[in-house]
Design a protein around this motif. Structure first.
Motif, PDB file in Angstrom:
ATOM      1  N   GLU A  13     -63.250  29.994 -33.290  1.00 37.05           N
ATOM      2  CA  GLU A  13     -64.256  30.494 -34.203  1.00 37.05           C
ATOM      3  C   GLU A  13     -63.655  31.492 -35.179  1.00 37.05           C
ATOM      4  OE1 GLU A  13     -67.248  29.784 -34.715  1.00 37.05           O
ATOM      5  OE2 GLU A  13     -67.898  28.607 -33.031  1.00 37.05           O
ATOM      6  N   PHE A  14     -62.624  32.165 -34.786  1.00 39.62           N
ATOM      7  CA  PHE A  14     -62.112  33.220 -35.624  1.00 39.62           C
ATOM      8  C   PHE A  14     -60.693  32.979 -36.067  1.00 39.62           C
ATOM      9  CE2 PHE A  14     -65.343  35.031 -32.939  1.00 39.62           C
ATOM     10  CZ  PHE A  14     -66.160  35.605 -33.877  1.00 39.62           C
ATOM     11  N   SER A  15     -60.160  31.932 -35.616  1.00 39.06           N
ATOM     12  CA  SER A  15     -58.770  31.746 -35.912  1.00 39.06           C
ATOM     13  C   SER A  15     -58.599  30.904 -37.115  1.00 39.06           C
ATOM     14  CB  SER A  15     -58.069  31.103 -34.744  1.00 39.06           C
ATOM     15  OG  SER A  15     -58.549  29.818 -34.572  1.00 39.06           O
ATOM     16  N   GLY A  16     -59.496  30.828 -37.830  1.00 39.27           N
ATOM     17  CA  GLY A  16     -59.357  30.071 -38.968  1.00 39.27           C
ATOM     18  C   GLY A  16     -59.662  28.723 -38.919  1.00 39.27           C
ATOM     19  N   ALA A  17     -60.264  28.424 -38.476  1.00 41.06           N
ATOM     20  CA  ALA A  17     -60.858  27.223 -38.780  1.00 41.06           C
ATOM     21  C   ALA A  17     -59.894  26.108 -39.034  1.00 41.06           C
ATOM     22  CB  ALA A  17     -61.681  27.439 -39.947  1.00 41.06           C
ATOM     23  N   CYS A  18     -58.659  26.497 -39.048  1.00 44.98           N
ATOM     24  CA  CYS A  18     -57.662  25.468 -39.231  1.00 44.98           C
ATOM     25  C   CYS A  18     -57.432  24.736 -37.933  1.00 44.98           C
ATOM     26  CB  CYS A  18     -56.358  26.062 -39.744  1.00 44.98           C
ATOM     27  SG  CYS A  18     -56.401  26.264 -41.522  1.00 44.98           S
ATOM     28  N   LEU A  47     -58.301  29.644 -43.397  1.00 46.65           N
ATOM     29  CA  LEU A  47     -57.447  30.836 -43.305  1.00 46.65           C
ATOM     30  C   LEU A  47     -55.989  30.499 -43.582  1.00 46.65           C
ATOM     31  CD1 LEU A  47     -58.828  32.944 -40.327  1.00 46.65           C
ATOM     32  CD2 LEU A  47     -59.162  33.234 -42.783  1.00 46.65           C
ATOM     33  N   ASN A  48     -55.557  29.386 -43.086  1.00 52.12           N
ATOM     34  CA  ASN A  48     -54.152  29.027 -43.282  1.00 52.12           C
ATOM     35  C   ASN A  48     -53.849  28.782 -44.757  1.00 52.12           C
ATOM     36  OD1 ASN A  48     -53.654  29.304 -40.611  1.00 52.12           O
ATOM     37  ND2 ASN A  48     -53.511  27.110 -40.159  1.00 52.12           N
ATOM     38  N   CYS A  49     -54.695  28.007 -45.377  1.00 54.74           N
ATOM     39  CA  CYS A  49     -54.476  27.716 -46.801  1.00 54.74           C
ATOM     40  C   CYS A  49     -54.635  28.982 -47.628  1.00 54.74           C
ATOM     41  CB  CYS A  49     -55.442  26.636 -47.271  1.00 54.74           C
ATOM     42  SG  CYS A  49     -55.145  25.014 -46.525  1.00 54.74           S
ATOM     43  N   ASP A  50     -55.568  29.802 -47.235  1.00 50.79           N
ATOM     44  CA  ASP A  50     -55.758  31.060 -47.949  1.00 50.79           C
ATOM     45  C   ASP A  50     -54.521  31.932 -47.842  1.00 50.79           C
ATOM     46  OD1 ASP A  50     -56.852  34.157 -47.371  1.00 50.79           O
ATOM     47  OD2 ASP A  50     -57.584  33.192 -49.178  1.00 50.79           O
ATOM     48  N   ALA A  51     -53.968  31.996 -46.656  1.00 52.08           N
ATOM     49  CA  ALA A  51     -52.770  32.812 -46.471  1.00 52.08           C
ATOM     50  C   ALA A  51     -51.621  32.255 -47.296  1.00 52.08           C
ATOM     51  CB  ALA A  51     -52.411  32.850 -44.987  1.00 52.08           C
ATOM     52  N   ARG A  52     -51.534  30.952 -47.360  1.00 49.81           N
ATOM     53  CA  ARG A  52     -50.433  30.334 -48.094  1.00 49.81           C
ATOM     54  C   ARG A  52     -50.592  30.527 -49.599  1.00 49.81           C
ATOM     55  NH1 ARG A  52     -51.401  25.570 -46.718  1.00 49.81           N
ATOM     56  NH2 ARG A  52     -52.058  24.706 -48.703  1.00 49.81           N
ATOM     57  N   ILE A  53     -51.806  30.355 -50.066  1.00 46.78           N
ATOM     58  CA  ILE A  53     -52.033  30.385 -51.510  1.00 46.78           C
ATOM     59  C   ILE A  53     -52.070  31.816 -52.032  1.00 46.78           C
ATOM     60  CG2 ILE A  53     -53.724  29.855 -53.302  1.00 46.78           C
ATOM     61  CD1 ILE A  53     -54.478  27.384 -51.640  1.00 46.78           C
ATOM     62  N   HIS A  54     -52.694  32.678 -51.273  1.00 48.78           N
ATOM     63  CA  HIS A  54     -52.929  34.027 -51.786  1.00 48.78           C
ATOM     64  C   HIS A  54     -51.943  35.056 -51.260  1.00 48.78           C
ATOM     65  CE1 HIS A  54     -57.035  32.222 -52.513  1.00 48.78           C
ATOM     66  NE2 HIS A  54     -56.692  32.684 -53.704  1.00 48.78           N
ATOM     67  N   CYS A  55     -50.853  34.601 -50.711  1.00 46.38           N
ATOM     68  CA  CYS A  55     -49.835  35.562 -50.312  1.00 46.38           C
ATOM     69  C   CYS A  55     -49.210  36.197 -51.544  1.00 46.38           C
ATOM     70  CB  CYS A  55     -48.775  34.889 -49.438  1.00 46.38           C
ATOM     71  SG  CYS A  55     -47.914  33.556 -50.279  1.00 46.38           S
TER      72      CYS A  55
END
Length: 361
Positions: A131-136, A43-51
């Motif tokens: 479990e839902f916080s992203g897996a980060c 989730l973190n990387c997704d948020a960073r990349i796909h912002c």
DNA sequence: CGATATTAGTGAGCCACATAGAGGG
DNA sequence: ATCCCTCTATGTGGCTCACTAATAT
């Protein structure tokens, strides 16, 4: 077998397989799959990349956590990849009847969808549930407590079985009909517990029509993994089958299927929080219910115990020392006479052949 | 391609007997 | 209330066999 299963037990990923790591940070479990980049992201990387670049992404399969979800099953209340869908829904005729829909890719930040789903992802201590916080974050073995705050009070009041409380089922009793992936009875007469299971049918008939849907992926990400571990495939089928002993639920019996992390794919409509805005109270309740189901499902996977439980070690120790004939317990006198007979025979044989070597039995 | 034979895998059942637990005196 | 005895049910592991699925012919 018990030993092998013991090794599998406790490994994250539920079915004994570690969740697919994020292709970017490598440290966290992937939560989404970007179709454009062909990358698995947390989730973190997704948020960073796909912002900025809002690529079409889909969530990971809730079962194997190795491949992007291709379909969602109402009955199982889960998003599944092609392989898991095949495995699960070919288990028996009832499973084949499960209504499944192709996954809808989303374009907004996965994290924002999680937040907008109406779920409170903050745990009792203010920490986001792993479990839902992203897996980060590293998954924590929270067990029962991790789900307590998710459940409405009514669920807790309906609980009666203290054993359920111990086993972590406390907070999810109402989901049993469709998400009750009970681990098998660990007692030796486990067959009794399996009697209710619909026989596994491993036909390879093609599954659902959505395979060729543009929203689906034709990539077999986890086939090799699942087939290489035959037990996983088996347990998978059995587990799902156990949930299929009831009727296939209609659309009213449970909330609309949503993705993990609180997204809902019930189709275009005001309650679909795909855009990350416009969530309603109904959506929040459905999301809450949904997340509770998923969380309970994952907790049960995590807590599943396959190894045989020894209740009386003294009996085990005695059983190991007891004489056997072809695997069966034998009377001591019976064994002694048999040994005597063998000894006499061997002695006669040695005498006839002039052997001086003591035979071994 | 369908039918048949072979191989591999799986699970239930069997066995004897120490032990736990219930019940009665 | 406690102890003792009797009786019944349970649980234990290794092996065999029946059955099914997969593979080969």
């Amino acid at each position: 077998m018990g030993i092998e299963l013991h090794h599998l037990n406790g490994i994250s990923g539920g079915w004994g397989v570690v969740a697919k790591p994020c292709d970017t940070c490598k440290a966290a479990a992937a939560a989404v799959f970007c179709r454009v980049d062909s990358a698995f992201l947390c989730l973190n990387c997704d948020a960073r990349i796909h912002c900025v670049n809002k690529h079409a992404r889909v969530w990971m399969c809730e079962v194997c956590e190795q491949a992007p979800a291709a379909v969602t099953c109402k009955a199982d209340a889960a998003a599944l990849c092609v392989t898991c869908d095949n495995d699960i829904h070919s288990a028996n005729p009832l499973a084949r009847r499960h209504e499944r829909n192709p996954v809808e890719p989303f374009f907004d930040s996965a994290d924002s969808i999680v937040k907008s789903s109406g779920l409170n992802f903050l745990g009792p201590n203010g920490n986001r549930n792993s479990e839902f916080s992203g897996a980060c974050q590293q998954p924590e073995e929270g067990g029962v407590e991790s789900g307590a705050w998710l459940m409405p009070p009514s669920s807790k009041l309906s609980l009666e079985n203290t054993n359920e409380m111990k086993s972590g089922d406390l907070f999810f009793s109402e989901m049993d009909p469709f998400l009750d992936f009970e681990y098998p009875n660990s007692y030796p007469n486990h067959s009794a517990g399996m009697d209710s299971v619909v026989p596994v049918q491993t036909s390879k008939t093609p599954q659902i029509q959505v395979m060729n849907n543009e929203n689906c992926f034709d990539i077999d990400f986890c086939r090799s993994k699942l087939t290489s571990l035959s037990y996983q495939t088996q347990s998978l089928s059995q587990s799902v089958s156990s949930s299929d002993t009831g009727v296939v639920p209609d659309g009213n019996s449970m909330s609309d299927i949503s993705y993990p992390f609180g997204r809902n794919i019930a189709g275009p409509g005001p309650n679909v929080p795909v855009s990350g805005t416009g969530t309603t109270q109904v959506t929040q309740l459905c999301g809450l219910d949904r997340e509770a189901r998923v969380l309970r499902y994952r907790e049960k996977r995590k807590n599943r115990k396959f190894e045989k439980t020894i209740r009386y070690h003294s009996r085990k120790a005695y059983a190991e020392t007891r004489p056997r004939i072809k695997g069966r317990f034998a009377k001591r006198t019976e064994v002694e006479s048999e040994v005597d007979h063998l000894y006499v025979s061997a002695a006669a044989y040695m005498a006839d052949n002039q052997y001086g070597v003591v035979p071994t039995f």
